[in-house]
Design a protein around this motif. Structure first.
Motif, mmCIF file in Angstrom:
data_model
loop_
_atom_site.group_PDB
_atom_site.id
_atom_site.type_symbol
_atom_site.label_atom_id
_atom_site.label_comp_id
_atom_site.label_asym_id
_atom_site.label_seq_id
_atom_site.Cartn_x
_atom_site.Cartn_y
_atom_site.Cartn_z
ATOM 1 N N GLU A 251 -1.491 -1.036 -3.805
ATOM 2 C CA GLU A 251 -2.733 -0.259 -3.744
ATOM 3 C C GLU A 251 -2.382 1.182 -3.368
ATOM 4 O O GLU A 251 -1.793 1.432 -2.318
ATOM 5 C CB GLU A 251 -3.679 -0.858 -2.702
ATOM 6 C CG GLU A 251 -5.007 -0.118 -2.600
ATOM 7 C CD GLU A 251 -5.921 -0.711 -1.549
ATOM 8 O OE1 GLU A 251 -6.922 -1.340 -1.930
ATOM 9 O OE2 GLU A 251 -5.624 -0.544 -0.341
ATOM 10 N N TYR A 252 -2.738 2.125 -4.243
ATOM 11 C CA TYR A 252 -2.495 3.546 -3.999
ATOM 12 C C TYR A 252 -3.789 4.188 -3.538
ATOM 13 O O TYR A 252 -4.884 3.835 -4.030
ATOM 14 C CB TYR A 252 -1.999 4.231 -5.270
ATOM 15 C CG TYR A 252 -0.729 3.650 -5.831
ATOM 16 C CD1 TYR A 252 0.508 4.183 -5.487
ATOM 17 C CD2 TYR A 252 -0.767 2.563 -6.700
ATOM 18 C CE1 TYR A 252 1.687 3.648 -5.994
ATOM 19 C CE2 TYR A 252 0.417 2.011 -7.207
ATOM 20 C CZ TYR A 252 1.628 2.557 -6.858
ATOM 21 O OH TYR A 252 2.791 2.020 -7.351
ATOM 22 N N GLY A 253 -3.694 5.139 -2.604
ATOM 23 C CA GLY A 253 -4.935 5.745 -2.140
ATOM 24 C C GLY A 253 -4.722 7.010 -1.316
ATOM 25 O O GLY A 253 -3.603 7.406 -1.003
ATOM 26 N N LYS B 273 -8.958 4.876 -3.622
ATOM 27 C CA LYS B 273 -7.912 3.854 -3.690
ATOM 28 C C LYS B 273 -8.009 3.117 -5.023
ATOM 29 O O LYS B 273 -9.085 2.961 -5.599
ATOM 30 C CB LYS B 273 -8.032 2.867 -2.530
ATOM 31 C CG LYS B 273 -9.335 2.108 -2.428
ATOM 32 C CD LYS B 273 -9.320 1.212 -1.190
ATOM 33 C CE LYS B 273 -10.638 0.461 -1.032
ATOM 34 N NZ LYS B 273 -10.622 -0.410 0.169
ATOM 35 N N LYS B 274 -6.851 2.706 -5.506
ATOM 36 C CA LYS B 274 -6.787 1.994 -6.780
ATOM 37 C C LYS B 274 -5.547 1.112 -6.773
ATOM 38 O O LYS B 274 -4.455 1.570 -6.441
ATOM 39 C CB LYS B 274 -6.725 2.970 -7.948
ATOM 40 C CG LYS B 274 -6.712 2.289 -9.327
ATOM 41 C CD LYS B 274 -6.742 3.310 -10.443
ATOM 42 C CE LYS B 274 -6.677 2.646 -11.817
ATOM 43 N NZ LYS B 274 -7.828 1.768 -12.063
ATOM 44 N N LYS B 275 -5.730 -0.140 -7.141
ATOM 45 C CA LYS B 275 -4.607 -1.069 -7.160
ATOM 46 C C LYS B 275 -3.977 -1.084 -8.540
ATOM 47 O O LYS B 275 -4.646 -1.287 -9.557
ATOM 48 C CB LYS B 275 -5.056 -2.469 -6.767
ATOM 49 C CG LYS B 275 -3.888 -3.421 -6.516
ATOM 50 C CD LYS B 275 -4.319 -4.662 -5.787
ATOM 51 C CE LYS B 275 -3.108 -5.513 -5.414
ATOM 52 N NZ LYS B 275 -3.476 -6.725 -4.650
ATOM 53 N N PHE C 50 -0.176 5.215 0.738
ATOM 54 C CA PHE C 50 -1.303 6.093 1.060
ATOM 55 C C PHE C 50 -0.844 7.476 1.531
ATOM 56 O O PHE C 50 0.080 7.608 2.334
ATOM 57 C CB PHE C 50 -2.174 5.474 2.155
ATOM 58 C CG PHE C 50 -3.370 4.739 1.605
ATOM 59 C CD1 PHE C 50 -4.641 5.279 1.700
ATOM 60 C CD2 PHE C 50 -3.214 3.506 0.976
ATOM 61 C CE1 PHE C 50 -5.738 4.612 1.195
ATOM 62 C CE2 PHE C 50 -4.301 2.833 0.467
ATOM 63 C CZ PHE C 50 -5.585 3.382 0.564
ATOM 64 N N ALA D 135 -11.212 4.581 2.916
ATOM 65 C CA ALA D 135 -10.366 5.526 2.184
ATOM 66 C C ALA D 135 -11.237 6.413 1.306
ATOM 67 O O ALA D 135 -12.319 6.012 0.859
ATOM 68 C CB ALA D 135 -9.359 4.778 1.318
ATOM 69 N N GLY E 7 -6.312 8.586 2.257
ATOM 70 C CA GLY E 7 -7.128 8.343 3.433
ATOM 71 C C GLY E 7 -7.884 9.600 3.852
ATOM 72 O O GLY E 7 -7.721 10.673 3.271
ATOM 73 N N LYS F 50 0.834 -1.211 0.000
ATOM 74 C CA LYS F 50 0.000 0.000 0.000
ATOM 75 C C LYS F 50 0.862 1.252 0.000
ATOM 76 O O LYS F 50 1.945 1.264 0.585
ATOM 77 C CB LYS F 50 -0.935 0.006 1.219
ATOM 78 C CG LYS F 50 -1.881 -1.178 1.292
ATOM 79 C CD LYS F 50 -2.745 -1.138 2.545
ATOM 80 C CE LYS F 50 -3.885 -0.156 2.410
ATOM 81 N NZ LYS F 50 -4.839 -0.240 3.540
ATOM 82 N N ASP G 258 -5.997 5.677 6.191
ATOM 83 C CA ASP G 258 -7.295 5.142 5.743
ATOM 84 C C ASP G 258 -7.928 4.268 6.822
ATOM 85 O O ASP G 258 -8.238 3.107 6.596
ATOM 86 C CB ASP G 258 -7.115 4.348 4.450
ATOM 87 C CG ASP G 258 -6.105 3.216 4.600
ATOM 88 O OD1 ASP G 258 -5.134 3.382 5.363
ATOM 89 O OD2 ASP G 258 -6.276 2.163 3.950
#
Length: 450
Positions: free
Chosen positions: A59-61, A52-54, A41, A49, A63, A39, A45
């Motif tokens: 996984e980027y996101g 978020k997008k994998k 972020f 969150a 919070g 992850k 989160d």
């Protein structure tokens, strides 16, 4: 736009830039050493969150809790406390399976990025704007002590010349604030005599208690009128905003601080003042109040205006690109050294400096209330230095805690057990939460009671 809203926008923007780049400092070497990052972020989160997008294995996101950010690296004891993963057999792509030197680079990457970023920003600022400094030897008639009570604590008066702090010559008055905070003694010149005084140990505490007047030493300034309130006895006297007062009654005045003594002579009586207005000398009859005031607002005078009027001599140094590089690095190092000295004061209870520790409100307040990008980047560079230093402290749960255990492993050849690292991280996390509550509690206390 509301000034408070502007401050908040600039604070969040600066914080976001610093968090993302700090975490990239961990992310990039982790990927280079083929370590899986689960992850990445901005902000925390907790439970959910905002976005978020994998992409690939990460996984980027973003919070919802703006208290920082993180990268979750596989096989690492961190704030996620993922004990299930750590109970399984180590995998080749995990942090714990990598050589100690690679893990050390991964853990120091964020701090290194913070320090490099600060240097880059300072280089850019110096190259773009140059540097304005106020040499103390170009201040003709000493300094203006706007709070006599604080001045008395320090042993300094209006008209004194500040020569040195801790025996080191004070070359530029613009450094007086940080030097007083970090210093222990002051050398001044008064009436041609050199005087050395020790600063009270709790002087920082006294400055903090007078938060609105913590900055109390300035160049002496001329008396410019900023405005005349309708309730003032001199509202219809003929005085105007931007008038430069040069005489009260029979007494000529050069500086604003001289006005009070002149007005005392005419307390409760009528007299005449002479002002300069658009290059012309104008005499105006006025009424002095029983408290020895004219009932006018003091006009703001910028340092550049004082320079233009001949009261001080600002030094403006311009830099070419290659000249700006060492100058920017030097400024970054100076900022770091100043901050380390400041921290030493905070950890000494006798100074009372801990009272000035602030949370997000204090940090947001250092940003300008207009979209001043020079000031924004200057504050961002400062925060980058602070973030780098705080993260390298040897506290479990911070980067410095991981570095401490890695150095122990590299020196002794023995790796601390996962269970020990879990407990140490938990203790460190509790300490950080306590510090966070204390700092932000200070902000709330000041807001409610000061």
């Amino acid at each position: 736009m509301n000034p408070i809203v502007v401050k908040i926008i600039l604070f969040i923007l600066s914080l976001s830039i610093l968090i993302v780049l700090h975490e990239f400092g961990h992310f990039i070497p982790a990927k280079l050493f083929k370590t899986r990052v689960e992850k990445f972020f901005l902000f925390f989160d907790v439970k959910f969150a905002l976005f978020k997008k994998k992409i690939g294995e990460t996984e980027y996101g973003i919070g919802w809790l703006p208290l920082g950010g993180y990268v979750k690296i596989s096989g690492m004891i961190d704030e996620s406390m993922d004990t299930e993963q750590m109970a399984q057999e180590p995998q080749p792509w995990e942090f714990r399976s990598k050589p100690a030197w690679q893990r050390l680079i991964i853990m120091t990457g964020g701090v290194i990025v913070n320090f490099i970023l600060a240097a880059i920003i300072y280089i850019g600022l110096i190259f773009t704007y140059g540097e304005y400094t106020l040499p103390t030897d170009k201040i003709k008639d000493g300094v203006w002590v706007t709070d006599p009570e604080l001045g008395a604590e320090l042993g300094i008066r209006t008209g004194d010349k500040i020569l040195a702090i801790d025996g080191n010559p004070l070359e530029n008055l613009d450094r007086i604030g940080v030097e007083l905070i970090n210093g222990n003694s002051i050398t001044i010149e008064r009436d041609g005599k050199r005087i050395e005084k020790d600063m009270p140990v709790d002087f920082i505490s006294k400055m903090i208690e007078k938060e609105d007047r913590a900055a109390f030493i300035f160049p002496r300034m001329p008396f410019y009128i900023g405005g005349i309130p309708e309730k003032s006895a001199n509202y219809n006297s003929g005085l105007q905003a931007k008038d430069h007062v040069i005489r009260i009654g029979t007494q000529e005045i050069t500086y604003f601080d001289e006005a009070k003594a002149a007005l005392e002579q005419y307390k409760g009586r009528a007299t005449e003042v002479e002002v300069i207005r658009e290059g012309k000398h104008v005499q105006i009859p006025v009424q002095v109040s029983d408290t020895a005031t004219l009932g006018v607002q003091r006009g703001r005078v910028e340092l550049k205006d004082l320079d233009r009027l001949g009261y001080i001599e600002l030094k403006h140094t311009e830099y070419g690109f290659f000249e700006a590089i060492p100058a920017g690095i030097k400024k970054g190092v100076t900022t770091l050294v100043d901050y380390v000295k400041n921290m030493k004061k905070i950890f000494n209870p006798d100074t009372g400096a801990y009272k000035g520790v602030g949370g997000f409100g204090t940090i947001a307040n250092i940003f300008p209330d207009t979209f001043d990008w020079e000031a924004f980047w200057d504050r961002t560079a400062l925060l980058s230095v602070i973030l780098g230093f705080m993260n390298i402290l040897p506290i479990p749960a911070l980067d410095g805690g991981h570095v401490m255990f890695l150095l122990y492993e590299m020196v002794t050849g023995r790796k601390p057990s996962d269970k020990f690292l879990e407990y140490a991280t938990l203790v460190g996390f509790v300490l950080l939460i306590a510090l966070l509550l204390f700092a932000n509690g200070n902000d709330v206390y000041k807001w409610l009671f000061k």
